[in-house]
Design a protein around this motif. Structure first.
Motif, mmCIF file in Angstrom:
data_model
loop_
_atom_site.group_PDB
_atom_site.id
_atom_site.type_symbol
_atom_site.label_atom_id
_atom_site.label_comp_id
_atom_site.label_asym_id
_atom_site.label_seq_id
_atom_site.Cartn_x
_atom_site.Cartn_y
_atom_site.Cartn_z
ATOM 1 N N ARG A 25 -32.391 26.693 -7.972
ATOM 2 C CA ARG A 25 -32.755 25.835 -9.019
ATOM 3 C C ARG A 25 -34.453 26.061 -9.095
ATOM 4 O O ARG A 25 -34.875 25.582 -10.466
ATOM 5 C CB ARG A 25 -32.210 24.705 -7.693
ATOM 6 C CG ARG A 25 -30.959 24.368 -8.205
ATOM 7 C CD ARG A 25 -30.272 23.097 -7.563
ATOM 8 N NE ARG A 25 -28.898 22.826 -7.410
ATOM 9 C CZ ARG A 25 -28.651 22.810 -5.748
ATOM 10 N NH1 ARG A 25 -29.087 22.863 -5.191
ATOM 11 N NH2 ARG A 25 -27.748 22.384 -5.538
ATOM 12 N N SER A 79 -35.835 26.271 -12.898
ATOM 13 C CA SER A 79 -36.099 25.612 -13.149
ATOM 14 C C SER A 79 -38.234 26.639 -13.602
ATOM 15 O O SER A 79 -38.786 26.100 -14.272
ATOM 16 C CB SER A 79 -36.897 24.502 -11.895
ATOM 17 O OG SER A 79 -35.783 23.595 -11.651
ATOM 18 N N ASN A 121 -37.691 27.684 -17.178
ATOM 19 C CA ASN A 121 -37.630 27.388 -18.201
ATOM 20 C C ASN A 121 -38.874 26.305 -18.046
ATOM 21 O O ASN A 121 -38.666 25.043 -19.247
ATOM 22 C CB ASN A 121 -36.343 26.174 -18.062
ATOM 23 C CG ASN A 121 -35.105 26.483 -17.996
ATOM 24 O OD1 ASN A 121 -35.162 27.670 -18.803
ATOM 25 N ND2 ASN A 121 -34.316 25.967 -17.406
ATOM 26 N N CYS A 165 -39.816 23.884 -16.648
ATOM 27 C CA CYS A 165 -39.551 21.906 -16.313
ATOM 28 C C CYS A 165 -40.606 21.719 -15.377
ATOM 29 O O CYS A 165 -39.707 21.771 -13.595
ATOM 30 C CB CYS A 165 -38.132 22.004 -16.300
ATOM 31 S SG CYS A 165 -37.946 19.736 -15.601
ATOM 32 N N CYS A 214 -39.161 19.983 -12.100
ATOM 33 C CA CYS A 214 -37.911 20.770 -11.333
ATOM 34 C C CYS A 214 -38.619 21.721 -10.465
ATOM 35 O O CYS A 214 -37.555 21.845 -9.412
ATOM 36 C CB CYS A 214 -36.964 20.804 -12.714
ATOM 37 S SG CYS A 214 -35.730 19.701 -13.225
ATOM 38 N N THR A 238 -30.262 31.936 -17.542
ATOM 39 C CA THR A 238 -31.001 31.073 -18.243
ATOM 40 C C THR A 238 -31.861 31.477 -19.631
ATOM 41 O O THR A 238 -32.060 30.892 -20.324
ATOM 42 C CB THR A 238 -32.272 30.333 -17.561
ATOM 43 O OG1 THR A 238 -31.911 30.244 -16.052
ATOM 44 C CG2 THR A 238 -33.104 30.273 -17.618
ATOM 45 N N ASN A 284 -30.284 23.948 -15.326
ATOM 46 C CA ASN A 284 -30.510 24.416 -17.148
ATOM 47 C C ASN A 284 -30.317 23.411 -17.675
ATOM 48 O O ASN A 284 -31.409 22.752 -18.368
ATOM 49 C CB ASN A 284 -29.692 25.394 -17.077
ATOM 50 C CG ASN A 284 -30.164 26.764 -16.971
ATOM 51 O OD1 ASN A 284 -31.314 27.576 -17.213
ATOM 52 N ND2 ASN A 284 -29.758 27.893 -16.436
ATOM 53 N N TRP A 334 -30.000 20.009 -16.710
ATOM 54 C CA TRP A 334 -31.714 19.269 -16.184
ATOM 55 C C TRP A 334 -32.956 19.854 -16.874
ATOM 56 O O TRP A 334 -33.691 19.089 -17.204
ATOM 57 C CB TRP A 334 -31.706 19.267 -14.522
ATOM 58 C CG TRP A 334 -30.754 18.748 -14.275
ATOM 59 C CD1 TRP A 334 -28.942 18.819 -13.514
ATOM 60 C CD2 TRP A 334 -30.322 16.981 -13.823
ATOM 61 N NE1 TRP A 334 -28.935 17.431 -13.173
ATOM 62 C CE2 TRP A 334 -29.305 16.524 -13.747
ATOM 63 C CE3 TRP A 334 -31.553 15.783 -14.837
ATOM 64 C CZ2 TRP A 334 -29.062 14.897 -13.621
ATOM 65 C CZ3 TRP A 334 -30.512 14.635 -14.602
ATOM 66 C CH2 TRP A 334 -29.973 13.916 -13.979
ATOM 67 N N ASN A 335 -32.778 20.877 -16.334
ATOM 68 C CA ASN A 335 -34.261 21.661 -16.861
ATOM 69 C C ASN A 335 -35.023 21.167 -18.917
ATOM 70 O O ASN A 335 -36.024 21.264 -19.287
ATOM 71 C CB ASN A 335 -34.376 23.269 -16.989
ATOM 72 C CG ASN A 335 -34.983 23.914 -15.045
ATOM 73 O OD1 ASN A 335 -34.018 24.872 -14.883
ATOM 74 N ND2 ASN A 335 -34.963 22.955 -14.201
ATOM 75 N N ARG A 336 -33.471 21.438 -19.336
ATOM 76 C CA ARG A 336 -34.098 20.787 -20.448
ATOM 77 C C ARG A 336 -34.151 20.285 -20.848
ATOM 78 O O ARG A 336 -34.666 19.851 -21.444
ATOM 79 C CB ARG A 336 -32.757 21.620 -21.563
ATOM 80 C CG ARG A 336 -32.625 23.375 -21.707
ATOM 81 C CD ARG A 336 -31.405 23.932 -21.786
ATOM 82 N NE ARG A 336 -31.544 25.540 -22.170
ATOM 83 C CZ ARG A 336 -31.975 26.755 -21.363
ATOM 84 N NH1 ARG A 336 -31.980 25.452 -19.529
ATOM 85 N NH2 ARG A 336 -31.332 27.643 -21.473
ATOM 86 N N ALA A 388 -38.553 19.391 -19.567
ATOM 87 C CA ALA A 388 -38.946 20.337 -20.254
ATOM 88 C C ALA A 388 -38.918 19.310 -21.456
ATOM 89 O O ALA A 388 -40.686 18.787 -22.379
ATOM 90 C CB ALA A 388 -38.531 21.598 -20.104
#
Length: 170
Positions: free
Chosen positions: A63, A67, A70, A72, A75, A120, A155, A157-159, A162
């Motif tokens: 995770r 993160s 990405n 984020c 995260c 990712t 991924n 959640w990250n998107r 971000a």
């Protein structure tokens, strides 16, 4: 005689940095509040992806690495903190972006991190057979499926984080 009454600033750069207040970026859009039924479904998916047999320390590394890739910030902070709470060392967390160049990770962790990066960074192309084979050598089929779900969910959640920045940094 000089009329300049200013005094030289003798604050060191380190002191100046320590005295600065960091402000979290503003929330762009409260997607969780504006579309609560999707937020509930995403939280349910997250809960399901956490109800798996893989070891928590491995999952937190996955995770955290996704993160980082990405971008984020929320995260990255959350999963680094969760990894520390789970007993992860600072050394390994600091080395996570350069895991290939360090001796700190097990073959199983390396396979998971490699798969995480490949899944990712899909702009580089689909996950290669070689990457998948290295992961399959370290995880049985069920574990591999669980790992793929965990990577997919972080991924997502990250998107979200971000893009919408739905949560302020703590």
């Amino acid at each position: 005689m000089s009329t300049d009454t200013t005094t030289a600033d003798t604050t060191s750069p380190v002191e100046a940095a320590a005295n600065q207040t960091t402000v979290a970026p503003p929330v762009r859009l409260a997607v969780d509040k504006l579309v609560p039924h999707v937020n509930r479904a995403m939280n349910a998916l997250d809960a399901a992806a956490r109800d798996i047999g893989l070891e928590d320390p491995l999952l937190e590394l996955v995770r955290a690495r996704a993160s980082q890739l990405n971008g984020c910030a929320y995260c990255v902070d959350t999963h680094a903190r969760d990894a520390r709470k789970g007993g992860e060392s600072e050394q390994r967390l600091y080395a996570l972006p350069v895991w290939r160049e360090t001796p700190f990770f097990t073959p199983r962790e390396r396979a998971a991190l490699e798969l995480t990066e490949a899944a990712t960074r899909l702009t580089d192309g689909p996950v290669g057979d070689d990457v998948f084979a290295r992961a399959a050598a370290q995880f049985d089929e069920r574990e591999l499926a669980e790992l793929i779900w965990a990577i997919t969910v972080i991924n997502a959640w990250n998107r979200l984080g971000a893009t919408a920045r739905p949560w302020p940094l703590s």
